[in-house]
Design an enzyme around this catalytic site. Structure first.
Site, PDB file in Angstrom:
ATOM      1  N   SER A 450      -8.761   1.196 -14.688  1.00  0.00           N
ATOM      2  CA  SER A 450     -10.135   1.364 -15.169  1.00  0.00           C
ATOM      3  C   SER A 450     -10.467   2.846 -15.035  1.00  0.00           C
ATOM      4  O   SER A 450     -10.360   3.401 -13.946  1.00  0.00           O
ATOM      5  CB  SER A 450     -11.103   0.553 -14.317  1.00  0.00           C
ATOM      6  OG  SER A 450     -10.742  -0.799 -14.371  1.00  0.00           O
ATOM      7  N   CYS A 643     -16.554  -5.454 -10.962  1.00  0.00           N
ATOM      8  CA  CYS A 643     -15.199  -4.945 -11.201  1.00  0.00           C
ATOM      9  C   CYS A 643     -14.345  -5.093  -9.949  1.00  0.00           C
ATOM     10  O   CYS A 643     -14.810  -4.889  -8.834  1.00  0.00           O
ATOM     11  CB  CYS A 643     -15.246  -3.477 -11.620  1.00  0.00           C
ATOM     12  SG  CYS A 643     -13.598  -2.794 -11.885  1.00  0.00           S
ATOM     13  N   ASP A 688     -14.857  -6.593 -15.276  1.00  0.00           N
ATOM     14  CA  ASP A 688     -13.625  -5.846 -15.494  1.00  0.00           C
ATOM     15  C   ASP A 688     -12.784  -6.193 -14.266  1.00  0.00           C
ATOM     16  O   ASP A 688     -12.913  -5.556 -13.232  1.00  0.00           O
ATOM     17  CB  ASP A 688     -13.941  -4.351 -15.543  1.00  0.00           C
ATOM     18  CG  ASP A 688     -12.709  -3.492 -15.750  1.00  0.00           C
ATOM     19  OD1 ASP A 688     -11.681  -4.022 -16.220  1.00  0.00           O
ATOM     20  OD2 ASP A 688     -12.766  -2.283 -15.438  1.00  0.00           O
ATOM     21  N   TRP A 690      -9.126  -7.837 -12.295  1.00  0.00           N
ATOM     22  CA  TRP A 690      -7.686  -7.958 -12.396  1.00  0.00           C
ATOM     23  C   TRP A 690      -7.111  -8.612 -11.163  1.00  0.00           C
ATOM     24  O   TRP A 690      -7.801  -8.789 -10.178  1.00  0.00           O
ATOM     25  CB  TRP A 690      -7.062  -6.578 -12.626  1.00  0.00           C
ATOM     26  CG  TRP A 690      -7.337  -5.593 -11.542  1.00  0.00           C
ATOM     27  CD1 TRP A 690      -6.641  -5.453 -10.368  1.00  0.00           C
ATOM     28  CD2 TRP A 690      -8.354  -4.575 -11.514  1.00  0.00           C
ATOM     29  NE1 TRP A 690      -7.152  -4.423  -9.625  1.00  0.00           N
ATOM     30  CE2 TRP A 690      -8.212  -3.868 -10.300  1.00  0.00           C
ATOM     31  CE3 TRP A 690      -9.362  -4.199 -12.388  1.00  0.00           C
ATOM     32  CZ2 TRP A 690      -9.036  -2.807  -9.944  1.00  0.00           C
ATOM     33  CZ3 TRP A 690     -10.182  -3.149 -12.025  1.00  0.00           C
ATOM     34  CH2 TRP A 690     -10.020  -2.459 -10.821  1.00  0.00           C
TER      35      TRP A 690
HETATM   36  P1  FAD Z   1       3.794  -3.627  -9.273  1.00  0.00           P
HETATM   37  O1  FAD Z   1       5.159  -3.176  -9.055  1.00  0.00           O
HETATM   38  O2  FAD Z   1       3.387  -4.043 -10.618  1.00  0.00           O
HETATM   39  O3  FAD Z   1       3.491  -4.791  -8.226  1.00  0.00           O
HETATM   40  C1  FAD Z   1       2.217  -5.413  -8.233  1.00  0.00           C
HETATM   41  C2  FAD Z   1       2.277  -6.695  -7.429  1.00  0.00           C
HETATM   42  O4  FAD Z   1       3.190  -7.621  -8.020  1.00  0.00           O
HETATM   43  C3  FAD Z   1       2.788  -6.534  -5.994  1.00  0.00           C
HETATM   44  O5  FAD Z   1       1.776  -6.119  -5.132  1.00  0.00           O
HETATM   45  C4  FAD Z   1       3.256  -7.940  -5.713  1.00  0.00           C
HETATM   46  O6  FAD Z   1       2.179  -8.772  -5.406  1.00  0.00           O
HETATM   47  C5  FAD Z   1       3.840  -8.365  -7.039  1.00  0.00           C
HETATM   48  N1  FAD Z   1       5.284  -8.077  -7.051  1.00  0.00           N
HETATM   49  C6  FAD Z   1       5.904  -6.955  -7.489  1.00  0.00           C
HETATM   50  N2  FAD Z   1       7.237  -7.048  -7.318  1.00  0.00           N
HETATM   51  C7  FAD Z   1       7.469  -8.249  -6.768  1.00  0.00           C
HETATM   52  C8  FAD Z   1       8.648  -8.942  -6.354  1.00  0.00           C
HETATM   53  N3  FAD Z   1       9.859  -8.416  -6.464  1.00  0.00           N
HETATM   54  N4  FAD Z   1       8.502 -10.173  -5.844  1.00  0.00           N
HETATM   55  C9  FAD Z   1       7.280 -10.739  -5.719  1.00  0.00           C
HETATM   56  N5  FAD Z   1       6.147 -10.128  -6.086  1.00  0.00           N
HETATM   57  C10 FAD Z   1       6.228  -8.909  -6.604  1.00  0.00           C
HETATM   58  N6  FAD Z   1      -5.566  -0.831  -9.959  1.00  0.00           N
HETATM   59  C11 FAD Z   1      -6.156   0.197  -9.301  1.00  0.00           C
HETATM   60  O7  FAD Z   1      -5.684   0.600  -8.232  1.00  0.00           O
HETATM   61  N7  FAD Z   1      -7.261   0.830  -9.815  1.00  0.00           N
HETATM   62  C12 FAD Z   1      -7.821   0.434 -10.988  1.00  0.00           C
HETATM   63  O8  FAD Z   1      -8.819   1.019 -11.411  1.00  0.00           O
HETATM   64  C13 FAD Z   1      -7.220  -0.653 -11.690  1.00  0.00           C
HETATM   65  N8  FAD Z   1      -7.731  -1.083 -12.862  1.00  0.00           N
HETATM   66  C14 FAD Z   1      -7.146  -2.118 -13.512  1.00  0.00           C
HETATM   67  C15 FAD Z   1      -7.699  -2.553 -14.714  1.00  0.00           C
HETATM   68  C16 FAD Z   1      -7.127  -3.598 -15.403  1.00  0.00           C
HETATM   69  C17 FAD Z   1      -7.733  -4.047 -16.691  1.00  0.00           C
HETATM   70  C18 FAD Z   1      -5.979  -4.230 -14.872  1.00  0.00           C
HETATM   71  C19 FAD Z   1      -5.328  -5.349 -15.584  1.00  0.00           C
HETATM   72  C20 FAD Z   1      -5.432  -3.806 -13.703  1.00  0.00           C
HETATM   73  C21 FAD Z   1      -6.002  -2.754 -12.998  1.00  0.00           C
HETATM   74  N9  FAD Z   1      -5.444  -2.302 -11.802  1.00  0.00           N
HETATM   75  C22 FAD Z   1      -6.056  -1.261 -11.140  1.00  0.00           C
HETATM   76  C23 FAD Z   1      -4.172  -2.840 -11.275  1.00  0.00           C
HETATM   77  C24 FAD Z   1      -3.009  -1.992 -11.820  1.00  0.00           C
HETATM   78  O9  FAD Z   1      -2.866  -2.179 -13.217  1.00  0.00           O
HETATM   79  C25 FAD Z   1      -1.653  -2.359 -11.204  1.00  0.00           C
HETATM   80  O10 FAD Z   1      -1.445  -3.729 -11.309  1.00  0.00           O
HETATM   81  C26 FAD Z   1      -1.509  -1.936  -9.776  1.00  0.00           C
HETATM   82  O11 FAD Z   1      -1.738  -0.555  -9.645  1.00  0.00           O
HETATM   83  C27 FAD Z   1      -0.109  -2.248  -9.251  1.00  0.00           C
HETATM   84  O12 FAD Z   1       0.850  -1.637 -10.054  1.00  0.00           O
HETATM   85  P2  FAD Z   1       2.281  -1.227  -9.500  1.00  0.00           P
HETATM   86  O13 FAD Z   1       3.163  -0.972 -10.664  1.00  0.00           O
HETATM   87  O14 FAD Z   1       2.151  -0.166  -8.470  1.00  0.00           O
HETATM   88  O15 FAD Z   1       2.749  -2.541  -8.743  1.00  0.00           O
END
Ligand code: FAD
Length: 690
Positions: A450, A643, A688, A690
């Site tokens: 966001s 949010c 908003d 997630w």
């Molecule tokens: P990822 O690698 O995608 O992991 C996320 C989660 O998936 C983990 O914590 C775990 O629960 C699970 N996971 C991953 N790998 C495994 C595995 N091997 N086994 C089991 N479970 C697993 N985030 C913010 O910080 N700020 C924002 O403003 C924000 N806005 C968003 C707005 C929208 C519309 C949406 C959809 C999401 C938003 N998010 C926000 C969340 C963001 O998009 C990400 O999902 C978040 O930052 C995690 O991403 P990552 O790639 O670091 O983690």
């Protein structure tokens, strides 16, 4: 005051244009396959080719089509798994089809001896995914009409259906329910139950597996299919390109498309074509050592990218070197990591999900979700290729025993390479055809954030507020690290002078393919949302955003403060913010003071620090404490925004709000809930989450 006409028009347009924006992360994502248009030409559904599914099936000799309505790739993944299973177990000639790629007026010509399967994700408020909108509107149309005008029109159509939904939303799995109903109403026959997967309960994968077995049994019976010994047939052919090295100019080292490869990248930048944006500034927002929250300013000047306050920015991640190494190592590909390969679809209806020629290293690093949770079905698929008899037996057990799989894999949050390592680390898994990974792992998905800045204040700089994902797993030495946020943390460390950043021992190819991201760049695109401030700043607003849920509200308050400073009439602006401690994770604590000066008494920041008192206090409690004021403002048609966390906080806020209205207005709770629903449909209540 009522919503003014312009508001209503703007909101209606936004609503139509970006249907289904309020949803949980899992179903959220890119509009469609980023390579669908760029690479489709080489791999199947050529642009300008038929949109006639019956003709397509005829000419490619298919008897089963698996349509998918997918947003983040999960439904698409399930569709391709069904297609593969149909082929492997029953020798069916299957194909997968993006709902958006075909027209449906001639569905009444669908041959009786063929099958259509539908794998359909539902969005939060019950809407179709972007790629399913046209299909959904067509079959639900009041005057839906087909080529032959028969009665019933779809008497020949046999179909099966599975839905992906989330029970924390009111319109749970409405897509699969409504599509199934609509098709049956038109005379089609469903085979097996319409399956429903529930992401809210975290059982999606198991729901899918539990649904598909009886479905296949019934389908086999109805269609007279004979089950055979399942044989794995690769969908993609891999050719080693002897004449090419990773330095050859035509070899993709992670560049998303041809323009990027040739250094002629240009807009429009979107889900098919990310912009490699400079990070202008980055800083840490938390004051504790063990947790990180990043504030980053991403420069979009000169890119033609635009945003408005409340939009989202998509960030394209790079996998950590440690995980890339682990993946290549367990497959015995370490020495070949830079070998150049071409990948071709062996089936005319399949698409290669990344550009080639490329290297194993680039595929693992930039194109496949190698860190994602591993699926039980995938483990079962790989079992025959295990390096030892013992490993084969273990993989078989994991694939067939749900509880055992849960204990050994799900509970430990392992990714595919960790799973294979844990089953057998003494020998390499080099017998697995590489095609199986291209088929079985999702392609890399951009993550959404966001936007936490105001376009009115800084139109060329998009800020994000991202908490770095790190999760301790009982019984596991290393924490689970989020893919994108740890990559962003490394970029921040680089920006602050560390030439080889390695947060938590994770290294990254931080300068990108061919050093194209050097100077601290990150691939992004913008996705417009309908989470918007009222067009008239005089309208009051109430915002509830604990933790990183405050992100868009920083943008909202920044905008209203700037307008107030410029002499505009800005209405009451109330923000409910919550975190653990005022001394640890109080986001933007100093900035709010400045906004307070600009907005004066019209700005009210109400905080909830959950770990400071004897009892945990959350934003919901604060909302309740301010019931009278909140209700007064709602009566003045204040906009209400939430949010952050979809599963708990957002639902509770909804409940508390109804309770407040009921108490303050002396009306039954059911009536108050109706009012809240009405606010949602009028876009006076926006989420908003997630
Ligand atoms: P990822 O690698 O995608 O992991 C996320 C989660 O998936 C983990 O914590 C775990 O629960 C699970 N996971 C991953 N790998 C495994 C595995 N091997 N086994 C089991 N479970 C697993 N985030 C913010 O910080 N700020 C924002 O403003 C924000 N806005 C968003 C707005 C929208 C519309 C949406 C959809 C999401 C938003 N998010 C926000 C969340 C963001 O998009 C990400 O999902 C978040 O930052 C995690 O991403 P990552 O790639 O670091 O983690």
């Amino acid at each position: 005051a009522q919503l003014d006409t312009l508001d209503i028009i703007v909101l209606a347009v936004l609503l139509i244009g970006t249907a289904a924006y309020f949803t949980k992360g899992t179903y959220w994502g890119i509009v469609k396959d980023p390579y669908a248009s760029s690479y489709a030409a080489a791999n199947g559904n050529k642009p300008g080719k038929t949109r006639n599914i019956i003709e397509k099936m005829e000419e490619s000799g298919k008897n089963v089509v698996v349509f998918y309505g997918s947003q983040t790739g999960t439904a698409e993944d399930y569709a391709s798994r069904l297609a593969k299973e149909g082929k492997a177990r029953f020798g069916l000639e299957t194909m997968v089809a993006d709902l958006e790629d075909y027209d449906y007026e001639n569905l009444d010509n669908f041959p009786e001896d063929k099958i259509a399967m539908f794998v359909l994700a539902t969005y939060g408020e019950g809407e179709p995914t972007d790629n399913a909108v046209d299909f959904y509107e067509f079959i639900n149309g009041d005057d839906v009409s087909f080529a032959n005008g028969g009665d019933p029109p779809l008497g020949n159509l046999k179909f099966v259906a599975f839905g992906l939904g989330n029970n924390t939303y009111e319109h749970y799995n409405s897509m699969v329910r409504n599509v199934s109903k609509a098709l049956e109403k038109l005379g089609a026959t469903r085979i097996g139950a319409a399956g429903e997967g529930d992401d809210g309960a975290g059982t999606m994968e198991e729901d899918f597996l539990a649904w598909k077995d009886p479905m296949w049994t019934e389908l086999a019976e109805k269609m007279g299919l004979e089950e055979r010994e399942a044989v794995y047939e690769p969908v993609f052919g891999i050719t080693e390109r002897e004449g090419l090295t990773k330095d050859s100019p035509e070899v993709y080292l992670g560049e998303p498309n041809k323009m990027h490869l040739e250094g002629t990248s240009k807009g429009p930048y979107n889900a098919h074509n990310p912009y490699i944006a400079p990070i202008a500034e980055s800083k840490e927002l938390f004051t504790v050592k063990d947790r990180n929250c990043l504030h980053m300013e991403i420069d979009i000047s000169g890119s033609n990218l635009t945003y408005t306050t409340g939009d989202h920015i998509a960030v394209w991640p790079t996998n950590a070197g440690k995980e890339v190494d682990r993946f290549l190592n367990v497959l015995g590909l370490i020495s070949k990591r830079d070998s150049v390969i071409s990948v071709k679809a062996l089936d005319a209806t399949a698409k290669v999900p990344f550009p080639t020629p490329t290297t194993y290293d680039a595929i693992a690093r930039y194109h496949m979700e190698i860190c994602a949770p591993v699926s039980r079905q995938f483990i079962a698929t790989l079992a025959p290729f295990a390096p030892t008899e013992e490993a084969k037996a273990e993989m078989g057990k994991l694939g067939s025993d749900k509880d055992y799989f849960h204990e050994k894999m799900t509970n430990k949050y392992v990714n595919i390479a960790q799973a294979l390592e844990s089953v057998c680390s003494s020998a390499k898994w080099s017998d697995i055809p590489f095609s199986a990974f291209i088929e079985g792992l999702n392609k890399v998905q951009p993550r959404y954030y966001s936007i936490s800045s105001s376009s009115h204040v800084q139109k060329d700089k998009i800020s994000i507020t991202a908490v770095v994902e790190s999760m301790e797993i009982p019984g596991r030495a290393d924490a689970l690290k989020g893919v994108t946020t740890n990559y962003l943390l490394a970029l921040k460390q680089k920006q602050h002078g560390d030439p080889h950043p390695d947060p938590h021992g994770l290294t990254y190819e931080i300068t990108g393919p061919r050093n194209k991201y050097d100077g601290v760049h990150v691939p992004v695109h913008v996705r417009h949302s309908n989470f918007k401030l009222p067009s008239d700043p005089a309208k009051p607003i109430i915002m509830v955003g604990p933790g990183t849920g405050v992100a868009p509200f920083r943008g909202f308050v920044q905008e209203r403060a700037a307008r107030a400073k410029a002499g505009e009439n800005v209405g009451k602006t109330i923000l409910f913010f919550g975190c653990r401690k005022s001394t640890e994770d109080y986001l933007y604590a100093d900035e709010w003071k400045q906004y307070q000066e600009d907005l004066g008494d019209n700005f009210q920041l109400i905080t909830a620090f959950s770990r400071e008192g004897a009892q945990k206090v959350y934003v919901q409690h604060r909302l309740q404490e301010h019931a009278k004021e909140v209700d007064e403002l709602l009566k003045q048609k204040a906009y209400f925004y939430v949010c952050g966390d979809a599963a708990n906080m957002a639902r509770e806020v909804n409940t508390v709000l109804a309770k407040i209205m009921s108490e303050q207005r002396g009306i039954p709770e059911s009536k108050a809930e109706e009012i809240v629903k009405g606010m949602r449909s009028a876009n006076q209540y926006q989420e908003d989450v997630w």
